[in-house]
Design an enzyme around this catalytic site. Sequence first.
Site, PDB file in Angstrom:
ATOM      1  CD  GLN A  14      -2.759   1.508   0.340  1.00 24.10           C
ATOM      2  OE1 GLN A  14      -3.209   0.573  -0.325  1.00 24.10           O
ATOM      3  NE2 GLN A  14      -3.125   2.767   0.143  1.00 24.10           N
ATOM      4  CD  GLU A  15       2.691   3.669   3.902  1.00 24.27           C
ATOM      5  OE1 GLU A  15       3.077   4.638   3.217  1.00 24.27           O
ATOM      6  OE2 GLU A  15       2.024   3.811   4.946  1.00 24.27           O
ATOM      7  CB  SER A  16       6.660   1.803  -1.360  1.00 28.13           C
ATOM      8  OG  SER A  16       6.948   0.463  -0.948  1.00 28.13           O
TER       9      SER A  16
ATOM     10  CE1 TYR B 213      -1.350   3.264   4.294  1.00 27.89           C
ATOM     11  CE2 TYR B 213      -2.096   2.410   6.404  1.00 27.89           C
ATOM     12  CZ  TYR B 213      -1.100   2.572   5.457  1.00 27.89           C
ATOM     13  OH  TYR B 213       0.149   2.038   5.694  1.00 27.89           O
TER      14      TYR B 213
END
Length: 345
Positions: A239-241, A326
């Site tokens: 999800q982040e990168s 998120y």
Amino acid sequence: MSNTCARAPEPAPDVQEIENHRRSRRRTVVRVLTGIAVPVLAAGVITAGSPGFGHYKVKNGDTLSHIAARYGTTVKTLVELNNLPGNGNAIYAGELLTLPGMPARPKQAPPAKRQQPGRITYIVKSGDTIGEIAKRYHVSQGYLLSVNGLKRTSHIFIGKPLQVPVPIPKPKPAPKKTTKNNTFAGRTYADHIVSQADKNRAILKNRKLPTRSQMRSLISSVAKKYGVDPELALAVSWQESGWKQRVVSPANAVGAMQVIPSTGRFASSIVGRDLNLLKPLDNVIAGVVLLDRLTAAAKLDLAVAGYYQGLGGVRRNGMYPDTKLYVKNVLRIKAQLESGWNPAR
């Protein structure tokens, strides 16, 4: 043309006393140059292949009346032919004038706006003449006389202030201010944070880094070592990168786990050594250590929210709308990974 000597003027009670004063003290008077001189045809610029005189390039000391007389025309004609402002006093040395008997200069485009003069105050000194002052400041004698309300028969005295027209330089366009991309996820960050993020991004751009598949293996291995659910760590990192160590956000969140420097220092204190967030292994350790502390302190959804928003912020303010999204995405990715999904293929 003659120059009369004189000194600076002083107040006098009557005409007779002034006359006696002049005779007795030899005052220095600087006479205005009349500009009456023998016309020199060579001063004109003759354009090739055109009848008549063609165009004339204005020289220091010229006036429009002298030019008109020299070439057998009138001031009014020159003013109209050359689109001159006012009565034609505002001509400058180097300006090209069209003379009658010639086609006027092309007017396909509107004529450029004549630069309006500014003014400086000049104090007359011994030996000065209007002609010399006009030449020094590249204006015509006629124009200098006009702006000071003087005639050709006027006298100027030492110490007399004169208003001298000077061209105003065109202002340089202000340099375009470059703005940084300071906004991320609806939040704006200080310039020094964004600058550091830019530096980190430039460093990582030139490094040889693991592939996505290699990062997946590294994240799983580190998560198992620290007792964190591997699929949770993988879901957060995806999800982040997208499992890419090269990613740096404007908030200076670095690498595959998107760890900010303050979190990196916190994780360093836990593991007992300085973690370099630009290195893939240290970056993963920092993110996994944070997940370990969060899952130990809160339920899964709050722990995931804390990774994004900060657990203290979640407890004080609840989840922001983007935080809720998120959490939803991370838990969905986690479930897909548990079912065998591999997004890096």
